[in-house]
Design a protein around this motif. Sequence first.
Motif, PDB file in Angstrom:
ATOM      1  N   GLU A  29      40.568  46.027  42.208  1.00  0.00           N
ATOM      2  CA  GLU A  29      39.298  46.122  42.746  1.00  0.00           C
ATOM      3  C   GLU A  29      38.347  44.846  42.820  1.00  0.00           C
ATOM      4  O   GLU A  29      37.623  45.040  43.655  1.00  0.00           O
ATOM      5  N   GLU A  30      38.294  44.332  42.212  1.00  0.00           N
ATOM      6  CA  GLU A  30      37.591  42.945  42.679  1.00  0.00           C
ATOM      7  C   GLU A  30      38.089  42.237  44.123  1.00  0.00           C
ATOM      8  O   GLU A  30      37.250  42.280  45.311  1.00  0.00           O
ATOM      9  N   GLY A  86      42.485  55.370  38.136  1.00  0.00           N
ATOM     10  CA  GLY A  86      41.467  54.277  39.448  1.00  0.00           C
ATOM     11  C   GLY A  86      42.336  53.101  39.945  1.00  0.00           C
ATOM     12  O   GLY A  86      44.039  53.303  39.907  1.00  0.00           O
ATOM     13  N   GLY A  87      41.738  51.583  40.183  1.00  0.00           N
ATOM     14  CA  GLY A  87      42.442  51.031  40.497  1.00  0.00           C
ATOM     15  C   GLY A  87      43.278  49.403  39.082  1.00  0.00           C
ATOM     16  O   GLY A  87      41.649  50.042  38.236  1.00  0.00           O
ATOM     17  N   HIS A  88      43.187  48.429  38.852  1.00  0.00           N
ATOM     18  CA  HIS A  88      43.683  47.279  38.338  1.00  0.00           C
ATOM     19  C   HIS A  88      42.476  46.747  38.888  1.00  0.00           C
ATOM     20  O   HIS A  88      41.901  46.732  39.412  1.00  0.00           O
ATOM     21  N   LYS A  89      41.798  46.540  37.638  1.00  0.00           N
ATOM     22  CA  LYS A  89      40.345  45.255  37.805  1.00  0.00           C
ATOM     23  C   LYS A  89      40.709  44.136  38.822  1.00  0.00           C
ATOM     24  O   LYS A  89      39.530  44.321  39.144  1.00  0.00           O
ATOM     25  N   ASP A 100      31.034  45.956  40.854  1.00  0.00           N
ATOM     26  CA  ASP A 100      31.108  46.436  38.780  1.00  0.00           C
ATOM     27  C   ASP A 100      32.811  47.472  38.837  1.00  0.00           C
ATOM     28  O   ASP A 100      33.389  47.816  38.275  1.00  0.00           O
ATOM     29  N   PRO A 101      33.864  45.924  39.089  1.00  0.00           N
ATOM     30  CA  PRO A 101      35.081  46.194  38.946  1.00  0.00           C
ATOM     31  C   PRO A 101      34.775  46.684  37.213  1.00  0.00           C
ATOM     32  O   PRO A 101      34.779  46.257  36.709  1.00  0.00           O
ATOM     33  N   THR A 102      36.141  48.207  37.765  1.00  0.00           N
ATOM     34  CA  THR A 102      36.939  48.324  36.598  1.00  0.00           C
ATOM     35  C   THR A 102      38.592  48.546  36.143  1.00  0.00           C
ATOM     36  O   THR A 102      38.397  47.489  37.049  1.00  0.00           O
ATOM     37  N   ASP A 103      38.604  48.769  35.229  1.00  0.00           N
ATOM     38  CA  ASP A 103      39.899  48.815  34.983  1.00  0.00           C
ATOM     39  C   ASP A 103      40.394  49.550  34.357  1.00  0.00           C
ATOM     40  O   ASP A 103      40.317  50.750  33.574  1.00  0.00           O
ATOM     41  N   ARG A 104      41.439  51.258  35.077  1.00  0.00           N
ATOM     42  CA  ARG A 104      41.631  51.962  35.043  1.00  0.00           C
ATOM     43  C   ARG A 104      43.784  52.198  35.201  1.00  0.00           C
ATOM     44  O   ARG A 104      44.110  50.927  35.657  1.00  0.00           O
ATOM     45  N   GLU A 105      43.960  53.022  34.636  1.00  0.00           N
ATOM     46  CA  GLU A 105      44.659  53.952  34.700  1.00  0.00           C
ATOM     47  C   GLU A 105      45.544  53.904  36.241  1.00  0.00           C
ATOM     48  O   GLU A 105      45.030  54.247  36.960  1.00  0.00           O
ATOM     49  N   GLU A 106      46.396  53.024  36.612  1.00  0.00           N
ATOM     50  CA  GLU A 106      46.838  53.027  38.713  1.00  0.00           C
ATOM     51  C   GLU A 106      47.695  54.322  38.502  1.00  0.00           C
ATOM     52  O   GLU A 106      48.492  54.405  37.444  1.00  0.00           O
ATOM     53  N   ALA A 107      47.370  55.599  39.053  1.00  0.00           N
ATOM     54  CA  ALA A 107      48.453  56.544  39.478  1.00  0.00           C
ATOM     55  C   ALA A 107      49.805  56.535  39.694  1.00  0.00           C
ATOM     56  O   ALA A 107      50.637  57.333  39.182  1.00  0.00           O
TER      57      ALA A 107
END
Length: 211
Positions: free
Chosen positions: A84-85, A78-81, A91-98
Amino acid sequence: MSTDTRSPEKQPVHGIDVAAHEEFLAFAEENPEAVQFVLSAVGTDEGRVLHTRSKTQSYSLGGQEIDRFGREYTQHFGGHKEVEEHVGFVDPTDREEAIEVALAALTGCINGSISLSAVQSGVDIDDLETTVSVDFDPSVFLGLGEVNDADGAPTNMYGDLQIDVRVSGADIDDETLDRIRGWVNRSPVYNLMTHGHEATPQVSLKSERAS
């Protein structure tokens, strides 16, 4: 206290049974078709922009498919929180960025190539750490730039890869450092990321599941 009673010349070196490894290398040299891989992964969109569930799949070794449940390693990209903001996600989240995961894979593969080459060459490395970074321009990804420039050349999303390898060892001198620089070129992921490979995406309709 160690309970390994093998003679010093038969002791594992960084987890490698050197004699067994040399036997494998001799076999691979005589039977190159037996050590050819086909590797793959599948990514499934999770219904939210950027969010993908990716899994490694079965692989082929020497023409034989190897498939087991434990091979299904899963990552959620996904993207950095903060990103996403800014781009308007609810509802931004925080995931590993590809891209970061690709860079992490490159560090692991470079370390693997160096450590294996060191064992094969009798070079004793005490510590090994690789850092990889890259400048990234998201304009094309965001649809703010063209995939190709006005002359038809591919638009460059990236700056040059910065690769910093730090090693230590009692007998590592300048000549050994030069050899280690050469060992980086043995890394499969390094070659995948730094050399051109033909790629033609095949896009088709996904079959509907039977009800």
